[in-house]
Design an enzyme around this catalytic site. Structure first.
Site, short mmCIF file in Angstrom:
data_model
loop_
_atom_site.label_atom_id
_atom_site.label_comp_id
_atom_site.label_asym_id
_atom_site.label_seq_id
_atom_site.Cartn_x
_atom_site.Cartn_y
_atom_site.Cartn_z
N ASP A 1 64.07 30.43 80.91
CA ASP A 1 64.96 31.53 80.48
C ASP A 1 66.17 31.55 81.39
O ASP A 1 66.06 31.27 82.58
CB ASP A 1 64.19 32.87 80.60
CG ASP A 1 64.78 33.96 79.73
OD1 ASP A 1 66.01 34.16 79.75
OD2 ASP A 1 64.01 34.64 79.03
N SER B 1 67.94 26.74 77.88
CA SER B 1 66.74 26.06 77.37
C SER B 1 67.06 24.79 76.59
O SER B 1 66.34 23.80 76.67
CB SER B 1 65.92 27.02 76.51
OG SER B 1 66.75 27.72 75.60
N HIS C 1 67.87 34.49 69.30
CA HIS C 1 67.62 34.47 67.86
C HIS C 1 68.87 34.28 67.03
O HIS C 1 68.85 34.51 65.83
CB HIS C 1 66.89 35.75 67.43
CG HIS C 1 65.49 35.84 67.95
ND1 HIS C 1 64.87 34.78 68.57
CD2 HIS C 1 64.58 36.84 67.95
CE1 HIS C 1 63.65 35.16 68.93
NE2 HIS C 1 63.45 36.40 68.56
MG MG Z 1 60.17 37.45 70.48
#
Ligand code: MG
Length: 199
Positions: A60, A113, A133
Site C-alpha cells: 500500500d 502496487s 478502485h
Molecule cells: Mg475493499
C-alpha cells in the site's frame, strides 16, 4: 488484536474466507495483498499464514484511495497527517500488526502496487486485490500482477458489486475480465469478496 476492531471495510466472513484460501495456496508461491489500509484484512490473512511459517507481503502507498480523501465519502480525520497534508495509514497499520503479534509474518511494502508488480520476480500463490478502485488503477494492478499467479493459485477480489447501485464498478469489471480471459474460474464468494482460481 481482534481484526474485527481494526478500521477497515471488510466483513468477518470475508476475512475468514481470505485466511482460508491464503493458507491453502501458500504452498504454490508467495502470499500478497494490495491495499493494506490499517491492517484489517492483513491480520485476518497473516494470523493464518503465521501457522505455516511463510511471509505475507502487504502492499500500500498508505495515502488512501480516492474515496478516502478529504471531502469524499469515506474520509476519516483520524488517519490524516497534518504535517504531510495527506492521509497516512502506515502508523495505524504498523501499530495494529504489532498489537496482533504478527510482525514476524507481515512484510509491509510501501509504494505503488502496480510498479511493485512490474518489479516482482517471485511466483505468487495467493493475491488479494483490494487497492484503488478507479478503473485505471484497478486495471494496472491486475495487469502488473496476473502473470505472477501460479496455476492453481488464487486471485481474491474485494468490492465486487454486480449491481452498480451497491458500489463502484471497476472491481466487478476486473473480475469479469479475469474470468472471460479464460485464465480463472470463480470458485467461491461471500459478501463482496470473489475467489478466483488460476486454471
Ligand atoms: Mg475493499
Amino acid at each position: 488484536m481482534d481484526p474485527a476492531k481494526v478500521k477497515g471495510f471488510l466483513s468477518p466472513a470475508e476475512g475468514e474466507m481470505l485466511g482460508h484460501y491464503a493458507v491453502q495456496s501458500a504452498v504454490l508461491g508467495q502470499v500478497v495483498e494490495i491495499g493494506s489500509w490499517c491492517g484489517k484484512s492483513t491480520i485476518y490473512i497473516a494470523r493464518e499464514i503465521a501457522k505455516t511459517g511463510n511471509l505475507f507481503f502487504s502492499i500500500d502507498h498508505h495515502r488512501g484511495s480516492e474515496e478516502n480523501q478529504p471531502d469524499w465519502e469515506w474520509f476519516d480525520p483520524e488517519v490524516w497527517d497534518e504535517q504531510a497534508k495527506a492521509i497516512d495509514t502506515l502508523p495505524h497499520f504498523r501499530n495494529n500488526i504489532r498489537l496482533a503479534a504478527l510482525e514476524d509474518t507481515v512484510v509491509a511494502m510501501v509504494g505503488c502496487s502496480a510498479r511493485i508488480g512490474q518489479a516482482w520476480r517471485s511466483p505468487v500463490g495467493f493475491l488479494f486485490l483490494d487497492g484503488s478502485h478507479t478503473m485505471v488503477a484497478a486495471l494496472a494492478d491486475y495487469r502488473a500482477w496476473v502473470g505472477h499467479i501460479m496455476k492453481g493459485g488464487i486471485l481474491a477480489i474485494h468490492d465486487v458489486f454486480p449491481d452498480p447501485t451497491d458500489g463502484g464498478r471497476p472491481p466487478f469489471e476486473v473480475c469479469e475480465m479475469a474470468i472471460s480471459s479464460g485464465l480463472f474460474n470463480r470458485i467461491d464468494q461471500v459478501d463482496s469478496l470473489v475467489i478466483l482460481q488460476r486454471l
